[in-house]
Design a protein around this motif. Structure first.
Motif, mmCIF file in Angstrom:
data_model
loop_
_atom_site.group_PDB
_atom_site.id
_atom_site.type_symbol
_atom_site.label_atom_id
_atom_site.label_comp_id
_atom_site.label_asym_id
_atom_site.label_seq_id
_atom_site.Cartn_x
_atom_site.Cartn_y
_atom_site.Cartn_z
ATOM 1 N N ARG A 168 49.424 49.833 -15.012
ATOM 2 C CA ARG A 168 49.778 48.571 -15.669
ATOM 3 C C ARG A 168 48.595 47.999 -16.453
ATOM 4 O O ARG A 168 48.743 47.535 -17.592
ATOM 5 C CB ARG A 168 50.256 47.583 -14.599
ATOM 6 N N LEU A 169 47.411 48.053 -15.865
ATOM 7 C CA LEU A 169 46.215 47.555 -16.549
ATOM 8 C C LEU A 169 45.884 48.403 -17.776
ATOM 9 O O LEU A 169 45.380 47.881 -18.774
ATOM 10 C CB LEU A 169 45.032 47.506 -15.580
ATOM 11 N N GLU A 170 46.186 49.694 -17.720
ATOM 12 C CA GLU A 170 45.999 50.572 -18.885
ATOM 13 C C GLU A 170 46.899 50.137 -20.036
ATOM 14 O O GLU A 170 46.466 50.098 -21.192
ATOM 15 C CB GLU A 170 46.346 52.020 -18.530
ATOM 16 N N LYS A 171 48.144 49.813 -19.715
ATOM 17 C CA LYS A 171 49.094 49.379 -20.747
ATOM 18 C C LYS A 171 48.612 48.116 -21.447
ATOM 19 O O LYS A 171 48.880 47.918 -22.629
ATOM 20 C CB LYS A 171 50.475 49.141 -20.136
ATOM 21 N N ASP A 172 47.896 47.273 -20.708
ATOM 22 C CA ASP A 172 47.358 46.037 -21.276
ATOM 23 C C ASP A 172 46.003 46.251 -21.951
ATOM 24 O O ASP A 172 45.409 45.291 -22.465
ATOM 25 C CB ASP A 172 47.225 44.973 -20.184
ATOM 26 N N GLY A 173 45.473 47.472 -21.909
ATOM 27 C CA GLY A 173 44.198 47.777 -22.555
ATOM 28 C C GLY A 173 42.976 47.297 -21.777
ATOM 29 O O GLY A 173 41.879 47.238 -22.340
ATOM 30 N N ILE A 191 38.037 53.203 -15.734
ATOM 31 C CA ILE A 191 36.938 52.622 -16.503
ATOM 32 C C ILE A 191 37.375 51.267 -17.035
ATOM 33 O O ILE A 191 38.441 51.139 -17.648
ATOM 34 C CB ILE A 191 36.544 53.544 -17.676
ATOM 35 N N LEU A 192 36.564 50.259 -16.809
ATOM 36 C CA LEU A 192 36.831 48.922 -17.338
ATOM 37 C C LEU A 192 36.502 48.916 -18.829
ATOM 38 O O LEU A 192 35.382 49.238 -19.225
ATOM 39 C CB LEU A 192 35.975 47.890 -16.592
ATOM 40 N N THR A 193 37.474 48.551 -19.652
ATOM 41 C CA THR A 193 37.257 48.495 -21.099
ATOM 42 C C THR A 193 36.527 47.205 -21.465
ATOM 43 O O THR A 193 36.413 46.278 -20.655
ATOM 44 C CB THR A 193 38.605 48.546 -21.853
ATOM 45 N N ASP A 194 36.071 47.131 -22.707
ATOM 46 C CA ASP A 194 35.430 45.896 -23.187
ATOM 47 C C ASP A 194 36.421 44.732 -23.125
ATOM 48 O O ASP A 194 36.058 43.618 -22.757
ATOM 49 C CB ASP A 194 34.919 46.075 -24.615
ATOM 50 N N GLU A 195 37.686 45.002 -23.474
ATOM 51 C CA GLU A 195 38.716 43.959 -23.389
ATOM 52 C C GLU A 195 38.925 43.530 -21.943
ATOM 53 O O GLU A 195 39.076 42.338 -21.655
ATOM 54 C CB GLU A 195 40.035 44.454 -23.995
#
Length: 171
Positions: free
Chosen positions: A79-84, A101-105
């Motif tokens: 779910r968090l991947e879908k939200d970027g 991996i935690l993205t910059d967003e």
């Protein structure tokens, strides 16, 4: 086997713990949903990744730190991947695993949510305790948590959520 019933003191302590834990978790979920649009579990994932080297963790290690099943983590990370907010990569040193991996967003969202979350934690829990009680709370729950990994008859190392086998999980 004889049942070891709780004493009246133990029963009061148990009920106090259950009541407080449910109230705190509900309040944290409501606060994060209202202010950041996410449940407490998702915030915990982002927060844990943010504290990890290079903002990345193997999924099984992340599940262990969060004290949840791998399948529950997989669902939340998807779910968090879908939200970027998070992305996944294959694990370089173990072809069966993957790394979150935690993205910059995701870091931006976490930084926006953190002040309100910390204030809620402080007002619900730490503002109500003395410094001595904070130390006791840490000592008590460290002992309880370590007991789950100590191999007792009721709680063996295989009994912890992140080691449970699920037919759907391959993290």
């Amino acid at each position: 086997m004889t049942t070891r019933w709780l004493t009246p003191e133990e029963q009061r302590a148990w009920r106090a713990y259950i009541g407080a834990a449910l109230l705190v978790e509900d309040a944290l979920d409501r606060q994060l949903q209202q202010e950041a649009g996410m449940p407490h579990m998702y915030y915990s994932i982002l927060s844990t990744l943010s504290e990890s080297p290079e903002r990345r963790l193997r999924m099984t290690d992340l599940a262990e730190r969060l004290k949840i099943t791998r399948s529950r983590l997989t669902y939340a990370v998807t779910r968090l991947e879908k939200d970027g907010l998070v992305r996944r990569e294959d694990c370089r040193w173990d072809k069966r695993g993957s790394v979150a991996i935690l993205t910059d967003e995701g870091m931006r969202v976490l930084e926006g949510a953190a002040p309100g979350h910390v204030e809620t934690v402080r007002s619900l829990l730490f503002d109500r305790l003395t410094p001595e009680q904070v130390g006791q709370l840490e000592e008590i729950f460290t002992a309880v948590g370590e007991g789950f990994q100590g191999g007792t008859a009721q709680a063996t190392g295989d009994d912890v959520p992140w080691r449970r086998r699920s037919s759907k999980s391959c993290s």
